[in-house]
Design a protein around this motif. Structure first.
Motif, short mmCIF file in Angstrom:
data_model
loop_
_atom_site.label_atom_id
_atom_site.label_comp_id
_atom_site.label_asym_id
_atom_site.label_seq_id
_atom_site.Cartn_x
_atom_site.Cartn_y
_atom_site.Cartn_z
N VAL A 1 1.08 -1.22 -0.52
CA VAL A 1 0.19 0.04 -0.44
C VAL A 1 0.58 0.99 0.12
N PHE A 2 1.93 1.61 1.20
CA PHE A 2 2.97 2.23 1.20
C PHE A 2 3.41 3.01 -0.51
N LEU A 3 4.11 1.97 -1.27
CA LEU A 3 4.98 1.39 -2.46
C LEU A 3 3.95 2.25 -3.24
N ALA A 4 2.48 1.59 -3.11
CA ALA A 4 2.23 2.00 -4.72
C ALA A 4 1.15 3.24 -4.25
N LYS A 5 1.10 4.67 -2.88
CA LYS A 5 1.33 5.48 -2.97
C LYS A 5 2.18 6.58 -3.45
N GLN A 6 3.93 5.92 -3.31
CA GLN A 6 4.74 6.14 -3.80
C GLN A 6 4.67 6.26 -5.09
N ALA A 7 4.56 5.32 -5.25
CA ALA A 7 4.24 5.17 -7.01
C ALA A 7 3.92 5.81 -7.83
N MET A 8 2.12 6.28 -7.15
CA MET A 8 1.87 7.43 -7.43
C MET A 8 0.16 6.90 -8.21
N PHE A 9 -0.17 5.86 -7.59
CA PHE A 9 -1.39 4.58 -8.95
C PHE A 9 -2.55 5.46 -8.63
N ASP A 10 -2.86 6.35 -7.14
CA ASP A 10 -4.20 6.15 -6.82
C ASP A 10 -4.23 8.61 -6.95
N MET A 11 -2.43 9.01 -8.27
CA MET A 11 -2.75 10.06 -8.92
C MET A 11 -3.23 9.61 -10.37
N LEU A 12 -3.61 8.49 -10.80
CA LEU A 12 -4.14 8.65 -11.42
C LEU A 12 -5.35 8.84 -12.47
N ASP A 13 -6.42 9.75 -11.25
CA ASP A 13 -8.38 10.38 -11.84
C ASP A 13 -7.69 11.05 -12.84
N GLY A 14 -9.26 10.67 -13.59
CA GLY A 14 -8.82 11.46 -14.39
C GLY A 14 -8.37 11.01 -15.93
N ILE A 15 -7.78 9.74 -16.70
CA ILE A 15 -7.17 9.21 -17.29
C ILE A 15 -7.83 7.31 -17.96
N PRO A 16 -8.50 7.43 -18.62
CA PRO A 16 -9.29 5.74 -19.15
C PRO A 16 -9.01 4.58 -18.41
N ALA A 17 -9.76 4.38 -17.85
CA ALA A 17 -9.35 2.69 -17.15
C ALA A 17 -8.62 1.84 -18.34
N ALA A 18 -8.82 1.25 -20.09
CA ALA A 18 -8.15 1.24 -20.77
C ALA A 18 -6.87 1.71 -20.84
N VAL A 19 -6.77 3.25 -20.80
CA VAL A 19 -5.25 3.22 -21.01
C VAL A 19 -4.60 2.65 -19.67
N ILE A 20 -4.90 3.28 -18.74
CA ILE A 20 -4.02 2.33 -17.14
C ILE A 20 -3.66 0.95 -17.73
N ARG A 21 -4.48 0.17 -18.00
CA ARG A 21 -4.38 -1.19 -18.32
C ARG A 21 -3.48 -1.41 -19.51
N GLY A 22 -3.74 -0.64 -20.50
CA GLY A 22 -2.81 -0.85 -21.18
C GLY A 22 -3.47 -1.23 -22.46
#
Length: 397
Positions: free
Chosen positions: A371-392
């Motif tokens: 959980v800590f690493l995911a926050k440091q890697a900014m996965f909770d800052m992807l709002d506004g990007i379509p889910a399909a883009v995040i999934r590749g």
């Protein structure tokens, strides 16, 4: 009348944020002109950290391969004592359930700029230099950007990715709230292998002696030693061997390391948020929209997230003829900067032993460490990007 044919979009600023946005738009089938005030792309070394969330996005543009070939893959982060004791270690492999690329990459910002510019031009994008922005006019039908040389460029939408001193933001008369961080930051570039001093040293490591701390970053051609310079110490003093030795001697064999230092620089950091992300036909991204301190290397990553969000929202807007999707994406990116990015980077400034002890405790639990690493890697800052883009799951058009 414009000096060039109207484009679907204009991007102001040929840095990594602007070129990423431009490439997203171009790959979606839109005509794009990038305006850059300099005579060439800026290769000056600035940011160098790319987090897993950003790497997953850049992979969709086919630029991750060149980045990995030239960069340094970092598989864990360490917190160490000067005697070499590992106080805490967190492995980025814990992100494998949320990231396609569960690691951190150290890679020069200027190198990414070059890769993006080459791809953009090769695939038909228009990149013009010596085009500083003078005015921006927008109406219900589109936007016209007038440059310092009098040339005009018309498009349906325009994006200000032109840095902290954004001419686009100034032309739109968008203000910002700013608070300087006290003191400055000193970077030393050491041409030596730090693992001689610290065996099994992580590619990103923080040394702690009480509340004194410095960061060690492995780069392709050197190690960077990064340390905060307290308020009241001038830039001229901070680059002197005497001050550096006094500041770092309880953390590193600094007198020996200084013999291998090939460069040093000092910079200040500011916390800034634009009062608006733009609207109607013109929108801001990257440093034009937000600035933070450099601890954790998050601001450029957030700017690249902005680029993906606005790029894909612009595709929807161009197809619909309205700007609602862009308004929503831009508003969301401004919210992420204000409510998540800036507080997170402020929190990262906390470098005392109490914070290290908290990290050491959570490192004993894989779930908490993830959980800590995911926050440091900014996965909770992807709002506004379509889910399909995040999934590749994206198409290059």
């Amino acid at each position: 009348m414009s000096d060039c044919a109207a484009q679907d979009t204009i991007v102001v600023g040929a840095g990594p944020v602007g070129l990423t946005l431009a490439l997203v738009l171009l790959r979606a089938g839109h005509s794009v002109t990038v305006l850059e005030k300099r005579d060439s792309v800026n290769l000056q070394s600035k940011a160098s950290t790319f987090h897993a969330s950003t790497l997953d996005l850049l992979e969709t543009l086919d630029v991750l391969g060149p980045m990995r070939a030239k960069g340094v893959q970092v598989d864990h982060v360490q917190y160490r004592a000067p005697d070499g004791e590992v106080l805490a270690q967190l492995d980025f492999d814990l992100l494998k359930d949320v990231a396609r690329n569960p690691f951190r990459l150290h890679y020069e910002q200027g190198d990414l700029t070059t890769v993006l510019a080459d791809l953009f031009v090769r695939e038909g994008g228009v990149l013009t230099f010596g085009q500083g922005v003078q005015t921006v006019r927008q109406d219900a039908d589109g936007v016209t950007v007038t440059c310092d040389d009098g040339s005009e460029h018309a498009a349906s939408f325009a994006f200000g990715c032109d840095g902290a001193a954004s001419a686009v933001r100034e032309a739109l008369r968008i203000g910002y709230v700013e608070k300087p961080y006290p003191g400055m930051v000193l970077r030393l570039y050491a041409n030596r292998d730090m693992r001689v001093q610290f065996p099994d040293l992580g590619g990103i490591s923080y040394l702690h002696a009480g509340d004194d701390t410095c960061s060690l970053l492995e780069m392709p051609d050197c190690w960077r030693v990064v340390v905060r310079v307290p308020a009241g110490v001038s830039a001229a003093e901070a680059v002197m061997d005497e001050w550096i030795t006094e500041r770092l001697e309880n953390l590193l064999p600094i007198k020996d390391i200084l013999r291998d230092v090939t460069g040093r620089d000092v910079y200040s950091a500011r916390r800034r948020g634009a009062l608006s992300a733009g609207g109607a036909r013109v929108f801001l991204a990257g440093d034009a929209l937000h600035l933070t301190n450099t601890k954790g290397g998050m601001n450029l990553n957030a700017g690249l997230h902005d680029a993906f969000a606005l790029g894909h929202a612009a595709t929807t807007a161009l197809r619909s003829g309205g700007s609602a999707s862009l308004e929503r994406a831009a508003t969301e990116r401004a919210r992420v900067a204000r409510d998540v990015l800036i507080p997170r980077t402020d929190e990262n400034i906390g470098t005392g032993m109490d914070r290290v002890k908290r990290i050491a405790t959570l490192s004993q639990s894989p779930d908490k460490a993830a959980v800590f690493l995911a926050k440091q890697a900014m996965f909770d800052m992807l709002d506004g990007i379509p889910a399909a883009v995040i999934r590749g799951e994206v198409s290059h058009g």
